[in-house]
Design a protein around this motif. Sequence first.
Motif, PDB file in Angstrom:
ATOM      1  N   PRO A 189      91.104  35.356  88.413  1.00 53.26           N
ATOM      2  CA  PRO A 189      90.130  34.679  89.369  1.00 53.26           C
ATOM      3  C   PRO A 189      88.936  34.858  88.345  1.00 53.26           C
ATOM      4  O   PRO A 189      88.696  35.724  87.392  1.00 53.26           O
ATOM      5  N   ALA A 190      87.677  34.256  88.520  1.00 49.24           N
ATOM      6  CA  ALA A 190      86.612  34.072  87.820  1.00 49.24           C
ATOM      7  C   ALA A 190      85.905  35.449  87.910  1.00 49.24           C
ATOM      8  O   ALA A 190      85.140  35.774  86.952  1.00 49.24           O
ATOM      9  N   SER A 191      86.186  36.105  88.903  1.00 52.70           N
ATOM     10  CA  SER A 191      85.436  37.752  89.097  1.00 52.70           C
ATOM     11  C   SER A 191      86.014  38.669  87.926  1.00 52.70           C
ATOM     12  O   SER A 191      85.392  39.508  87.589  1.00 52.70           O
ATOM     13  N   THR A 192      86.946  38.215  87.089  1.00 51.52           N
ATOM     14  CA  THR A 192      87.610  38.992  86.233  1.00 51.52           C
ATOM     15  C   THR A 192      87.043  38.331  84.799  1.00 51.52           C
ATOM     16  O   THR A 192      87.502  39.092  83.667  1.00 51.52           O
ATOM     17  N   ASP A 193      86.306  37.353  84.824  1.00 51.22           N
ATOM     18  CA  ASP A 193      85.702  36.898  83.354  1.00 51.22           C
ATOM     19  C   ASP A 193      85.086  38.191  82.597  1.00 51.22           C
ATOM     20  O   ASP A 193      84.490  38.843  83.223  1.00 51.22           O
ATOM     21  N   GLN A 204      83.542  43.129  82.090  1.00 47.78           N
ATOM     22  CA  GLN A 204      84.055  42.122  83.176  1.00 47.78           C
ATOM     23  C   GLN A 204      83.099  41.951  84.327  1.00 47.78           C
ATOM     24  O   GLN A 204      82.253  42.877  84.919  1.00 47.78           O
ATOM     25  N   ARG A 205      83.113  40.558  84.806  1.00 46.36           N
ATOM     26  CA  ARG A 205      82.152  40.132  85.775  1.00 46.36           C
ATOM     27  C   ARG A 205      81.895  41.157  86.988  1.00 46.36           C
ATOM     28  O   ARG A 205      80.932  41.474  87.504  1.00 46.36           O
ATOM     29  N   GLY A 206      83.046  41.400  87.510  1.00 46.35           N
ATOM     30  CA  GLY A 206      83.357  41.989  88.889  1.00 46.35           C
ATOM     31  C   GLY A 206      82.892  43.679  88.566  1.00 46.35           C
ATOM     32  O   GLY A 206      82.780  44.221  89.760  1.00 46.35           O
ATOM     33  N   LYS A 207      82.907  44.073  87.493  1.00 40.96           N
ATOM     34  CA  LYS A 207      82.464  45.412  87.591  1.00 40.96           C
ATOM     35  C   LYS A 207      81.059  45.759  87.191  1.00 40.96           C
ATOM     36  O   LYS A 207      80.354  45.363  86.202  1.00 40.96           O
TER      37      LYS A 207
END
Length: 114
Positions: A78-82, A107-110
């Motif tokens: 998912p995009a949250s892992t970009d 990573q976007r979600g971090k």
Amino acid sequence: MAIQGDERARRREPESGDADQYDEEEYVEPVSAAEAAREGLRQVVELTGRDPVGTTSLQATDDGWLIGVEVVEDHRIPASTDLLGLYEVELDIEGGLLGYRRVRRYQRGKGEVG
């Protein structure tokens, strides 16, 4: 008293050499903060070919501007892992590129811890 007035008037008149001196100096119109932010983002996108996320910081320096720009380095599902990259862009007072560098990749979600 009339002599003093004439002396003051003569002092105010520019000498012939002074007028030429000002013509040789160039006035540089500095870019605004908003223009610097847009230009920093545009430069990173153009140079890296990455998709922009946005401008994250803006700082005036003695020589121009320092702009933080975030781009997507790798799209994932998912995009949250970009994977995102944070770039620092240095512009001169007129908005010309002086340099850029990637300062962080994450990573976007971090989120940042601390």
